[in-house]
Design an enzyme around this catalytic site. Structure first.
Site, PDB file in Angstrom:
ATOM      1  N   GLU A 144      37.066  44.874 -36.040  1.00 27.16           N
ATOM      2  CA  GLU A 144      37.187  44.525 -34.615  1.00 27.16           C
ATOM      3  C   GLU A 144      38.625  44.233 -34.193  1.00 27.16           C
ATOM      4  O   GLU A 144      38.903  43.226 -33.545  1.00 27.16           O
ATOM      5  CB  GLU A 144      36.267  43.337 -34.288  1.00 27.16           C
ATOM      6  CG  GLU A 144      34.815  43.638 -34.634  1.00 27.16           C
ATOM      7  CD  GLU A 144      33.856  42.495 -34.326  1.00 27.16           C
ATOM      8  OE1 GLU A 144      34.324  41.384 -34.008  1.00 27.16           O
ATOM      9  OE2 GLU A 144      32.645  42.726 -34.397  1.00 27.16           O
ATOM     10  N   ASN A 185      36.374  49.012 -38.957  1.00 26.45           N
ATOM     11  CA  ASN A 185      35.026  48.870 -38.394  1.00 26.45           C
ATOM     12  C   ASN A 185      35.123  48.264 -37.002  1.00 26.45           C
ATOM     13  O   ASN A 185      35.960  47.390 -36.763  1.00 26.45           O
ATOM     14  CB  ASN A 185      34.236  47.940 -39.332  1.00 26.45           C
ATOM     15  CG  ASN A 185      32.763  47.866 -39.044  1.00 26.45           C
ATOM     16  OD1 ASN A 185      32.108  48.896 -38.899  1.00 26.45           O
ATOM     17  ND2 ASN A 185      32.224  46.651 -38.969  1.00 26.45           N
ATOM     18  N   HIS A 221      25.700  48.191 -32.376  1.00 24.36           N
ATOM     19  CA  HIS A 221      24.803  47.170 -31.838  1.00 24.36           C
ATOM     20  C   HIS A 221      24.402  47.638 -30.442  1.00 24.36           C
ATOM     21  O   HIS A 221      25.110  47.398 -29.461  1.00 24.36           O
ATOM     22  CB  HIS A 221      25.507  45.808 -31.772  1.00 24.36           C
ATOM     23  CG  HIS A 221      25.826  45.258 -33.128  1.00 24.36           C
ATOM     24  ND1 HIS A 221      24.845  44.852 -34.002  1.00 24.36           N
ATOM     25  CD2 HIS A 221      27.004  45.080 -33.772  1.00 24.36           C
ATOM     26  CE1 HIS A 221      25.410  44.422 -35.127  1.00 24.36           C
ATOM     27  NE2 HIS A 221      26.719  44.555 -35.019  1.00 24.36           N
ATOM     28  N   GLU A 250      26.219  48.733 -38.647  1.00 23.75           N
ATOM     29  CA  GLU A 250      25.494  47.505 -38.263  1.00 23.75           C
ATOM     30  C   GLU A 250      24.429  47.791 -37.207  1.00 23.75           C
ATOM     31  O   GLU A 250      24.276  47.050 -36.233  1.00 23.75           O
ATOM     32  CB  GLU A 250      26.483  46.458 -37.716  1.00 23.75           C
ATOM     33  CG  GLU A 250      27.633  46.162 -38.665  1.00 23.75           C
ATOM     34  CD  GLU A 250      28.569  45.059 -38.188  1.00 23.75           C
ATOM     35  OE1 GLU A 250      28.237  44.358 -37.216  1.00 23.75           O
ATOM     36  OE2 GLU A 250      29.642  44.913 -38.794  1.00 23.75           O
ATOM     37  N   ASP A 252      21.571  47.934 -34.753  1.00 23.84           N
ATOM     38  CA  ASP A 252      20.351  47.309 -34.237  1.00 23.84           C
ATOM     39  C   ASP A 252      20.225  47.703 -32.772  1.00 23.84           C
ATOM     40  O   ASP A 252      21.190  48.134 -32.151  1.00 23.84           O
ATOM     41  CB  ASP A 252      20.281  45.785 -34.467  1.00 23.84           C
ATOM     42  CG  ASP A 252      21.482  44.990 -34.012  1.00 23.84           C
ATOM     43  OD1 ASP A 252      22.237  45.477 -33.149  1.00 23.84           O
ATOM     44  OD2 ASP A 252      21.664  43.859 -34.515  1.00 23.84           O
TER      45      ASP A 252
HETATM   46  C1  XIL Z   1      27.134  38.290 -37.489  1.00 21.53           C
HETATM   47  C2  XIL Z   1      26.008  37.769 -38.359  1.00 21.53           C
HETATM   48  O1  XIL Z   1      24.897  38.614 -38.221  1.00 21.53           O
HETATM   49  C3  XIL Z   1      25.642  36.357 -37.957  1.00 21.53           C
HETATM   50  O2  XIL Z   1      24.703  35.807 -38.870  1.00 21.53           O
HETATM   51  C4  XIL Z   1      26.884  35.472 -37.913  1.00 21.53           C
HETATM   52  O3  XIL Z   1      26.556  34.211 -37.439  1.00 21.53           O
HETATM   53  C5  XIL Z   1      27.945  36.092 -37.023  1.00 21.53           C
HETATM   54  O4  XIL Z   1      28.229  37.409 -37.477  1.00 21.53           O
HETATM   55  N1  XIL Z   1      29.970  42.274 -35.993  1.00 21.53           N
HETATM   56  C6  XIL Z   1      30.175  42.093 -37.330  1.00 21.53           C
HETATM   57  C7  XIL Z   1      29.233  41.247 -38.101  1.00 21.53           C
HETATM   58  O5  XIL Z   1      31.058  42.730 -37.914  1.00 21.53           O
HETATM   59  O6  XIL Z   1      29.864  40.588 -39.169  1.00 21.53           O
HETATM   60  C8  XIL Z   1      28.550  40.228 -37.215  1.00 21.53           C
HETATM   61  O7  XIL Z   1      27.568  39.537 -37.998  1.00 21.53           O
HETATM   62  C9  XIL Z   1      27.930  40.909 -36.029  1.00 21.53           C
HETATM   63  C10 XIL Z   1      28.978  41.607 -35.202  1.00 21.53           C
END
Ligand code: XIL
Length: 537
Positions: A144, A185, A221, A250, A252
């Site tokens: 990020e 990422n 996401h 990641e 979802d």
């Molecule tokens: C999130 C986790 O899912 C949570 O449990 C934690 O509290 C915060 O981080 N981007 C990322 C991940 O790269 O590491 C994040 O994960 C979600 C967004």
């Protein structure tokens, strides 16, 4: 060696696990795992091991877990995850080394020299801990680093160290494990947009300088209320063309609660589309889902009123999204040799000087893998141009040229990658633009220091009343200044005159639309000038 050639191609049984189907497609299917339920819940462990062949630690490898105080390393949670993966023949993606979040304040409060050393030491210790472990194959080295407009995020890393921390992090990771695949990422980078383009440019430039960036992660996401990024596959493909591996890191797909059958069906389509995009791109290694059960998901804690983003419900029952992922992964086996039916002739409506909507009769797919989407092409001689992709039987085309005849056809794709015959040709002609072409450019100095500065953004705006399909911006560098880098445009320098031309993805501007590019310059110490007077044609 020869025996392998004689074996029949394995085709996964239709009811087999996700990981069986994924493996037969040469991809991984993974899940982010949390240490608590992994230690405490049999159902959680059984599904994780039975369905997935890849693992990312949801939190256990982050800085606050692995080095809570300086020099005090703790790998208990990370090792629990890696051991579980090893026992179950799963590969591990290390997440994450350098991030602005979940990093202890002791790091954030360091001065520049100490912070750079602490970063390099952290990478060296954490990557080094797993360097000889065959399960751990890749790392998110930086996470990020951009904001949503495509500028480098002004995190404590950037504010203290400047942009060089990124290259330094990759070099430290390569030194700690020469065999690991090293990734950058980010989120909101699934479609082609300012942020994904900024990553694209950074990765291209780092690789040109020999910085070891091997892979780009797309967090994905997604949310059903924001629509699916239909250019996801095209975006993965343009990164693949840089020579990097791509991966969905990641995934979802959240919804505004409460859940219902319609939302579940839309969510399932999104999951299927993501898996199909990865399957269609050779350089895509696989898909990691950010958890697997709605019982443990970061979504309700992070996005108020939203949830149900995963593929199992809170009681470990499979949801329609599970079936979508399963069937997409299964789709490429020999079980679906049948392409979709030919789509109807595309018919144009709402034709303007630079846009039109095409609609056609939908195809059907009887082979089992399901209709995945449509590709819309323009017929124009030897190479036909892909105008766009759609998951529905309609598409809004923009960026067309005025007074131009378009001959277009549509092809349907199914989940197994079978492609239909071309539809009959549809023809339409864009209207004459009211004329009055023109564009403007304005540059903003984003940051400067004694010996250089960054101009970002240079905003290029189409001030005309017709669409334009390309632009050229010129400006003059003060004497003694030299260009050291640029992004989102192709810059050439002659004397002190710089000519910036659009790249393939940002030349098309509808009336009033804008795009941006940026550049960096070095100048003699003590000189405080910056360029002014940008002209656009
Ligand atoms: C999130 C986790 O899912 C949570 O449990 C934690 O509290 C915060 O981080 N981007 C990322 C991940 O790269 O590491 C994040 O994960 C979600 C967004």
């Amino acid at each position: 060696m020869l025996a392998a050639v004689l074996l029949p191609a394995t085709s996964a049984d239709a009811s087999a696990s996700l990981r069986t189907h994924a493996a037969s497609r040469g991809k991984f299917i993974g899940a982010a795992l949390a240490t608590g339920p992994l230690a405490n819940e049999t159902s959680y462990r059984n599904i994780a091991a039975g369905e997935f062949n890849q693992v990312t630690a949801e939190n256990a490898m982050k800085w606050d877990a692995t080095e809570p105080s300086q020099g005090q390393f703790n790998f208990s949670g990370a090792d629990a995850i890696v051991n579980f993966a090893t026992q179950n023949n799963m590969q591990v993606h290390g997440h994450t080394l350098v991030w602005h979040s979940q990093t202890p304040s002791w790091v954030q409060n360091l001065g520049a020299g100490a912070m750079r050393t602490a970063m390099q030491n952290h990478i060296s210790q954490v990557v080094g801990h797993y360097a000889n472990n065959p399960a751990v194959v890749s790392w998110d080295v930086v996470n990020e680093v951009f904001d949503d407009s495509g500028n480098l995020r002004t995190s404590f890393w950037y504010n203290t160290l400047g942009q060089s921390y990124i290259a330094d992090a990759f070099r430290a990771a390569r030194a700690a494990d020469p065999d690991a695949r090293l990734c950058i990422n980010d989120y909101n980078t699934e479609g082609i947009n300012a942020k994904s383009t900024a990553i694209y440019n950074l990765v291209a430039s780092l690789r040109q300088q020999g910085v070891p960036v091997d892979c780009v992660g797309f967090q994905s996401h997604l949310a059903i209320q924001y629509g699916f990024p239909n250019d996801f596959q095209q975006n993965l493909q343009r990164f693949a063309a840089l020579g990097v591996q791509v991966r969905i890191t990641e995934l979802d797909v959240r919804m505004v609660m409460p859940r219902d059958a319609t939302k579940d069906a839309t969510q399932a389509t999104y999951y299927r589309n993501v898996v199909n995009a990865c399957l269609a791109v050779t350089a895509c290694a696989g898909v990691t889902i950010w958890g697997f059960t709605d019982k443990y998901s970061w979504v309700p804690d992070t996005f108020s009123g939203q949830g149900a983003a995963l593929i199992y419900n809170e009681s470990y029952q499979q949801k329609p999204s599970y079936t979508a992922v399963h069937d997409a992964l299964a789709g490429g086996s020999t079980t679906d040799p049948t392409p979709p039916t030919t789509p109807g002739t595309p018919s144009a409506s709402g034709v303007t000087s630079n846009s039109a909507t095409l609609t056609w009769t939908a195809s059907t797919d009887s082979g089992g893998s399901g209709l995945a989407g449509y590709d819309v092409y323009r017929e124009q001689g030897t190479t036909d141009q892909l105008l766009g992709q759609s998951t529905t039987s309609s598409i809004a085309l923009t960026g067309l040229s005025p007074s131009t005849q378009y001959q277009v056809y549509v092809r349907a794709r199914d989940g197994a990658g079978n492609v239909s015959a071309n539809s009959a040709l549809g023809t339409f002609t864009t209207t004459t633009g009211p004329g009055g072409g023109g564009c403007t450019a304005t540059g903003t100095v984003q940051t400067q220091w004694a010996t250089g500065y960054v101009v970002q953004p240079v905003t290029v705006t189409n001030t005309g009343t017709a669409g334009i399909s390309g632009w050229t911006v010129t400006f003059t560098l003060p004497a003694g200044h030299t260009l050291t880098g640029s992004w989102n445009a192709s810059l050439t320098v002659s004397g002190q005159t710089v000519t910036a031309k659009n790249l393939s993805y940002n030349g098309t501007l509808a009336p009033n639309a804008s795009t941006t590019f940026g550049f960096q310059v070095s100048r003699p110490s003590g000189n405080t000038q910056t360029p002014s007077g940008y002209t656009c044609a």
